[in-house]
Write a protein that holds these residues in place. Sequence first.
Motif, PDB file in Angstrom:
ATOM      1  N   ASN A 167       0.798  -1.213   0.000  1.00  0.00           N
ATOM      2  CA  ASN A 167       0.000   0.000   0.000  1.00  0.00           C
ATOM      3  C   ASN A 167       0.836   1.271   0.000  1.00  0.00           C
ATOM      4  O   ASN A 167       0.604   2.167  -0.805  1.00  0.00           O
ATOM      5  CB  ASN A 167      -0.957  -0.025   1.196  1.00  0.00           C
ATOM      6  CG  ASN A 167      -2.025   1.031   1.074  1.00  0.00           C
ATOM      7  OD1 ASN A 167      -1.884   2.088   1.669  1.00  0.00           O
ATOM      8  ND2 ASN A 167      -3.055   0.758   0.296  1.00  0.00           N
ATOM      9  N   GLY A 171       1.512   1.641  -3.684  1.00  0.00           N
ATOM     10  CA  GLY A 171       0.236   2.318  -3.903  1.00  0.00           C
ATOM     11  C   GLY A 171      -0.897   1.395  -4.301  1.00  0.00           C
ATOM     12  O   GLY A 171      -1.883   1.809  -4.894  1.00  0.00           O
ATOM     13  N   THR A 172      -0.740   0.127  -3.970  1.00  0.00           N
ATOM     14  CA  THR A 172      -1.789  -0.840  -4.295  1.00  0.00           C
ATOM     15  C   THR A 172      -2.021  -1.730  -3.080  1.00  0.00           C
ATOM     16  O   THR A 172      -1.096  -1.959  -2.317  1.00  0.00           O
ATOM     17  CB  THR A 172      -1.393  -1.680  -5.538  1.00  0.00           C
ATOM     18  OG1 THR A 172      -2.478  -2.495  -5.925  1.00  0.00           O
ATOM     19  CG2 THR A 172      -0.187  -2.551  -5.278  1.00  0.00           C
ATOM     20  N   PRO A 173      -3.165  -2.214  -2.819  1.00  0.00           N
ATOM     21  CA  PRO A 173      -4.409  -1.907  -3.528  1.00  0.00           C
ATOM     22  C   PRO A 173      -4.935  -0.536  -3.127  1.00  0.00           C
ATOM     23  O   PRO A 173      -4.688  -0.069  -2.030  1.00  0.00           O
ATOM     24  CB  PRO A 173      -5.359  -3.007  -3.050  1.00  0.00           C
ATOM     25  CG  PRO A 173      -4.878  -3.340  -1.684  1.00  0.00           C
ATOM     26  CD  PRO A 173      -3.378  -3.149  -1.717  1.00  0.00           C
ATOM     27  N   LYS A 174      -5.650   0.084  -4.023  1.00  0.00           N
ATOM     28  CA  LYS A 174      -6.305   1.365  -3.725  1.00  0.00           C
ATOM     29  C   LYS A 174      -7.692   1.034  -3.177  1.00  0.00           C
ATOM     30  O   LYS A 174      -8.552   0.572  -3.914  1.00  0.00           O
ATOM     31  CB  LYS A 174      -6.391   2.212  -4.977  1.00  0.00           C
ATOM     32  CG  LYS A 174      -5.017   2.608  -5.505  1.00  0.00           C
ATOM     33  CD  LYS A 174      -5.124   3.768  -6.445  1.00  0.00           C
ATOM     34  CE  LYS A 174      -3.791   4.158  -7.044  1.00  0.00           C
ATOM     35  NZ  LYS A 174      -2.714   4.417  -6.159  1.00  0.00           N
ATOM     36  N   LEU A 175      -7.854   1.220  -1.883  1.00  0.00           N
ATOM     37  CA  LEU A 175      -9.104   0.853  -1.223  1.00  0.00           C
ATOM     38  C   LEU A 175      -9.807   2.089  -0.685  1.00  0.00           C
ATOM     39  O   LEU A 175      -9.162   2.972  -0.111  1.00  0.00           O
ATOM     40  CB  LEU A 175      -8.830  -0.098  -0.055  1.00  0.00           C
ATOM     41  CG  LEU A 175      -8.149  -1.432  -0.370  1.00  0.00           C
ATOM     42  CD1 LEU A 175      -7.855  -2.181   0.920  1.00  0.00           C
ATOM     43  CD2 LEU A 175      -9.013  -2.270  -1.287  1.00  0.00           C
ATOM     44  N   SER A 176     -11.114   2.116  -0.852  1.00  0.00           N
ATOM     45  CA  SER A 176     -11.905   3.159  -0.191  1.00  0.00           C
ATOM     46  C   SER A 176     -11.868   2.863   1.305  1.00  0.00           C
ATOM     47  O   SER A 176     -11.469   1.765   1.722  1.00  0.00           O
ATOM     48  CB  SER A 176     -13.344   3.132  -0.700  1.00  0.00           C
ATOM     49  OG  SER A 176     -13.987   1.939  -0.251  1.00  0.00           O
ATOM     50  N   HIS A 177     -12.328   3.810   2.108  1.00  0.00           N
ATOM     51  CA  HIS A 177     -12.367   3.596   3.558  1.00  0.00           C
ATOM     52  C   HIS A 177     -13.225   2.373   3.897  1.00  0.00           C
ATOM     53  O   HIS A 177     -12.832   1.534   4.716  1.00  0.00           O
ATOM     54  CB  HIS A 177     -12.881   4.842   4.270  1.00  0.00           C
ATOM     55  CG  HIS A 177     -12.872   4.723   5.752  1.00  0.00           C
ATOM     56  ND1 HIS A 177     -11.707   4.730   6.498  1.00  0.00           N
ATOM     57  CD2 HIS A 177     -13.883   4.560   6.649  1.00  0.00           C
ATOM     58  CE1 HIS A 177     -12.003   4.582   7.770  1.00  0.00           C
ATOM     59  NE2 HIS A 177     -13.317   4.483   7.897  1.00  0.00           N
TER      60      HIS A 177
END
Length: 196
Positions: A167, A171-177
């Motif tokens: 993360n 920069g992965t995974p791009k997760l919403s809250h």
Amino acid sequence: MNTSVSAIKEKNRLKSFDWKQAALDALSEGGLQNVAIEMIAKGLGVTKGSFYWHFESRDALIEAALELWESQEQEQVFGKLDALSDPQARLTALIALVAEELKAHKIFSELLKAIDHPLVKPVLARVSQRRIDYLTASLRQAGFSRKAAQSRAILVYASYVGFLQLNLQLGTPKLSHADFEQYVAHLTETLIPAVG
């Protein structure tokens, strides 16, 4: 104003704690190379002379900042959890608490990048071993055998370190809250199962 009088006023206004905390802030924002005396002094609104009232070198500041980071973790993470007598509740609370500590994640991630630094490696080794030992002890109290608790503790810790690397570094995974909260819930359910 006389330079020595000005330096004394700065010394009295700032404590070594302020420098250590500012060094941790700098570390979290840009890595070990970001811990620059002149830049930190500017951020604190003082001259570099103030720094030398408290520390003899940049390495001394880094070492003190890392000691502060270790002690804050002890108090703010493990200290909060010791009141929970149920080991499964404690492990669940640990994962939830750690999941919300973005600055601590950034510091840890930056320290992982600097693992070869002679001041960083022993601190990361101590912190990692303490975390694994804490997880192992809690899992043992939850009913796991010694070997199963050790293996599960390493798996839980590796999941944390791996997610941070993915993360914060990639920069992965791009997760919403909401997705992140679902991930944390799934991680907890998967890695901290009921013993029965």
